[in-house]
Scaffold this active site. Structure first.
Site, PDB file in Angstrom:
ATOM      1  N   ASP A 166       0.879  -1.184  -0.264  1.00 58.88           N
ATOM      2  CA  ASP A 166       0.066   0.139   0.126  1.00 58.88           C
ATOM      3  C   ASP A 166       0.889   1.159  -0.117  1.00 58.88           C
ATOM      4  OD1 ASP A 166      -2.970   0.800   1.730  1.00 58.88           O
ATOM      5  OD2 ASP A 166      -1.721   2.214   0.804  1.00 58.88           O
ATOM      6  N   ASP A 198      -3.666   2.179  -5.420  1.00 56.58           N
ATOM      7  CA  ASP A 198      -2.297   2.281  -4.574  1.00 56.58           C
ATOM      8  C   ASP A 198      -2.065   0.916  -3.761  1.00 56.58           C
ATOM      9  OD1 ASP A 198      -3.900   2.681  -2.272  1.00 56.58           O
ATOM     10  OD2 ASP A 198      -2.252   3.934  -1.462  1.00 56.58           O
ATOM     11  N   GLU A 199      -2.961   0.027  -3.837  1.00 60.64           N
ATOM     12  CA  GLU A 199      -2.905  -1.106  -3.187  1.00 60.64           C
ATOM     13  C   GLU A 199      -3.106  -2.519  -3.774  1.00 60.64           C
ATOM     14  OE1 GLU A 199      -5.899  -2.132   0.698  1.00 60.64           O
ATOM     15  OE2 GLU A 199      -5.995  -0.197  -0.379  1.00 60.64           O
TER      16      GLU A 199
HETATM   17  N1  DCP Z   1      -8.734   8.220  -1.312  1.00 56.02           N
HETATM   18  C1  DCP Z   1      -9.808   8.827  -1.562  1.00 56.02           C
HETATM   19  N2  DCP Z   1     -10.902   8.830  -0.522  1.00 56.02           N
HETATM   20  C2  DCP Z   1     -10.759   8.296   0.464  1.00 56.02           C
HETATM   21  C3  DCP Z   1      -9.682   7.359   0.943  1.00 56.02           C
HETATM   22  C4  DCP Z   1      -8.654   7.149  -0.291  1.00 56.02           C
HETATM   23  O1  DCP Z   1      -9.809   9.561  -2.379  1.00 56.02           O
HETATM   24  N3  DCP Z   1     -11.669   8.282   1.349  1.00 56.02           N
HETATM   25  C5  DCP Z   1      -7.528   8.115  -2.196  1.00 56.02           C
HETATM   26  C6  DCP Z   1      -6.580   9.085  -1.875  1.00 56.02           C
HETATM   27  C7  DCP Z   1      -5.563   8.047  -1.438  1.00 56.02           C
HETATM   28  C8  DCP Z   1      -5.711   6.811  -2.159  1.00 56.02           C
HETATM   29  O2  DCP Z   1      -6.931   6.711  -2.416  1.00 56.02           O
HETATM   30  O3  DCP Z   1      -4.110   8.710  -1.662  1.00 56.02           O
HETATM   31  C9  DCP Z   1      -5.161   5.669  -1.223  1.00 56.02           C
HETATM   32  O4  DCP Z   1      -6.098   5.349  -0.191  1.00 56.02           O
HETATM   33  P1  DCP Z   1      -5.268   4.753   0.929  1.00 56.02           P
HETATM   34  O5  DCP Z   1      -6.455   4.483   2.170  1.00 56.02           O
HETATM   35  O6  DCP Z   1      -4.222   3.965   0.796  1.00 56.02           O
HETATM   36  O7  DCP Z   1      -4.580   5.984   1.866  1.00 56.02           O
HETATM   37  P2  DCP Z   1      -3.110   6.851   1.430  1.00 56.02           P
HETATM   38  O8  DCP Z   1      -2.437   6.076   0.438  1.00 56.02           O
HETATM   39  O9  DCP Z   1      -3.359   8.374   1.003  1.00 56.02           O
HETATM   40  O10 DCP Z   1      -2.336   6.892   2.808  1.00 56.02           O
HETATM   41  P3  DCP Z   1      -1.811   5.618   3.783  1.00 56.02           P
HETATM   42  O11 DCP Z   1      -0.382   6.079   3.823  1.00 56.02           O
HETATM   43  O12 DCP Z   1      -2.603   5.611   5.009  1.00 56.02           O
HETATM   44  O13 DCP Z   1      -2.031   4.575   2.781  1.00 56.02           O
HETATM   45 MG    MG Z   2      -2.169   3.979   0.800  1.00 55.98          MG
END
Ligand code: DCP
Ligand code: MG
Length: 367
Positions: free
Chosen positions: A12, A107-108
Site C-alpha cells: 500500500d 495504490d494497493e
Molecule cells: N482516497 C480517496 N478517498 C478516501 C480514501 C482514499 O480519494 N476516502 C484516495 C486518496 C489516497 C488513495 O485513495 O491517496 C489511497 O488510499 P489509502 O487509504 O491507501 O490512503 P493513502 O495512501 O493516502 O495513505 P496511507 O499512507 O494511510 O495508505
Molecule cells: Mg495508501
C-alpha cells in the site's frame, strides 16, 4: 515450513495522492498537504500528507473542517491522470514478481509470491525488493505486510506505515491477533465494531471467546469469517481477475437541498451516468440502491431487487423515485445522492487501468 503455507504480500503506497504531489512540487515537501476539494468548498479530503495527519486530518473529512484544524495546510486539487500512471508503474513492478496480483485500488494490491518469478524463497525479501523497486521507479514509498494469508498481510502493512515492512509469521500470528483492537480488523466496519463492543469484544482475544454459533447469530454470514480470522484462518485466494460487484455513481451537492423535484433532477442525471456505464460494460443488474446523505451527514441506503435486469436510465429513475420516497429526503435536507446497480448479470472485470473508485463506502467528490 510446510509446503501448503502460502506467502502473501500486501502493498500500500504511503499517503498516495499527497506523496505524488509532494514529489512533483518540491515546495510541498515537509508541508501539511491536503489533496481534495477547496478549503472553502463542500468537498472532502481525498488524502493528506503525514505532516497534515498530525493535526488530526484524514481521508473523507470535510475540507472546511480540515481547514479549521490546520489553516496553514496547502490544499491541492487531485490529478487523477498522474495517479493512474503511477498506479500502472507499480502494477508492472508487481507483475514482474508474480502473476497472482489482485489490485484493491490504485495504490494497493495483494500478491501471492509463494512461487515468484525471481525465484526468491523468502517473501520478506520479495517485499523488500518490491519496495526498493517502487522507490527507484516512482520516487515514492510504499509499506508492505507479509504473512501467510490476506487478512494478516493487510493488517501488517499498516503497522509500520509510512515506509515500513512488517512480517507476521505463523508463530507470531496468534499473539498478533489476540492483541489486535477490533477496529483494526479489516472487514469490520463501524457498525459491526459497535455491535462487537456491545458484546464485550474489544480485541482478537475477546473475539476468540465466542463460539461460531454465537457469531453467526449476531453477524449472519460474516460470523464464519470472524470466527476464522480470530484464529488466523483466511483461505481466500489472491484473485488476479477480480470482478466488479456493482456499478454506481454519487455526487455531493453544491449546497444542501430539500426540494424533492430538484433531487429528482439530480437522480435523473445520476441514472443516466449509471446507465451509460452499464451499457459501456455491456451489463445490467438486478438490484438498485439509492444512497442519501442528509445535511447532518447521517447516511441511509434503500434497495430494491427485480427479477428482470435493470439497465436503462428510464427504469433506473423510476425505481430510484420509489426508493427516494422511502427516505426522509424532502422533510430533511440532503447533501449527497448516489445510485448503484449491483447483482450484475454478467462478469465485469475491474477496469484494466484500475478504477478510481475505492473499496470504501464513499469516494469523495470534488466541488
Ligand atoms: N482516497 C480517496 N478517498 C478516501 C480514501 C482514499 O480519494 N476516502 C484516495 C486518496 C489516497 C488513495 O485513495 O491517496 C489511497 O488510499 P489509502 O487509504 O491507501 O490512503 P493513502 O495512501 O493516502 O495513505 P496511507 O499512507 O494511510 O495508505
Ligand atoms: Mg495508501
Amino acid at each position: 515450513m510446510a509446503t501448503d503455507i502460502r506467502k502473501i504480500i500486501h502493498i500500500d503506497m504511503d499517503a498516495f495522492y499527497a506523496a505524488v504531489e509532494q514529489r512533483d512540487n518540491p515546495g510541498l515537501k515537509g508541508q501539511p498537504v491536503i489533496v481534495g476539494g477547496r478549503p472553502d468548498s463542500r468537498g472532502v479530503v481525498a488524502t493528506c500528507s503525514y505532516e497534515a495527519r498530525r493535526f488530526g486530518i484524514h481521508s473523507a473529512m470535510p475540507c472546511a473542517r480540515a481547514y479549521r484544524l490546520c489553516p496553514s495546510a496547502i490544499f491541492v486539487r487531485p490529478r487523477f491522470d498522474v495517479y493512474r500512471q503511477v498506479s500502472r508503474q507499480i502494477h508492472d513492478i508487481f507483475l514482474s514478481y508474480s502473476d497472482l496480483v489482485e489490485p484493491l485500488s490504485l495504490d494497493e494490491a495483494y500478491l501471492d509470491v509463494t512461487e515468484n518469478k525471481a525465484g526468491i524463497l523468502s517473501a520478506t525479501w520479495v517485499a523488500r525488493d518490491i519496495r526498493r523497486e517502487i522507490r527507484r521507479v516512482t520516487g515514492l514509498t510504499a509499506s508492505a505486510g507479509v504473512s501467510y494469508n490476506k487478512f494478516l498481510a493487510k493488517i501488517a502493512s499498516d503497522v509500520r506505515k509510512p515506509d515500513g515492512l512488517t512480517v507476521v509469521t505463523p508463530e507470531q500470528a496468534d499473539s498478533f491477533i489476540r492483541n489486535l483492537p477490533i477496529r483494526r480488523f479489516h472487514g469490520v466496519g463501524r457498525v459491526t465494531e459497535k455491535k462487537m463492543r456491545r458484546l464485550g469484544i474489544e480485541n482478537g482475544a475477546d473475539l476468540r471467546q465466542h463460539s461460531l454459533e454465537t457469531l453467526q447469530r449476531h453477524f449472519g454470514k460474516s460470523g464464519q469469517y470472524y470466527f476464522n480470522i480470530a484464529r488466523g484462518i483466511d483461505l481466500r485466494p489472491v484473485e488476479p481477475n477480480r470482478l466488479r460487484k456493482s456499478i454506481g455513481k454519487e455526487t455531493t451537492l453544491g449546497e444542501d437541498i430539500a426540494d424533492i423535484s430538484l433531487m429528482m433532477t439530480i437522480v435523473g442525471d445520476l441514472a443516466e451516468k449509471v446507465a451509460a456505464s452499464l451499457e459501456q460494460k455491456e451489463t445490467s443488474g438486478l438490484t438498485l440502491t439509492l444512497k442519501v446523505k442528509y445535511a447532518d451527514f447521517q447516511t441511509v441506503t434503500r434497495s430494491l431487487s427485480r427479477d428482470a435486469p435493470i439497465a436503462k436510465s428510464g427504469e433506473i429513475v423510476a425505481l430510484a423515485e420509489q426508493l427516494l420516497n422511502r427516505t426522509e429526503a424532502g422533510d430533511r435536507a440532503v447533501r449527497l445522492l448516489g445510485l448503484t446497480v449491483s447483482h450484475l448479470t454478467t462478469d465485469v472485470p475491474v477496469d484494466e487501468n484500475l478504477q478510481l473508485e475505492l473499496p470504501l463506502e464513499s469516494s469523495p467528490h470534488f466541488s
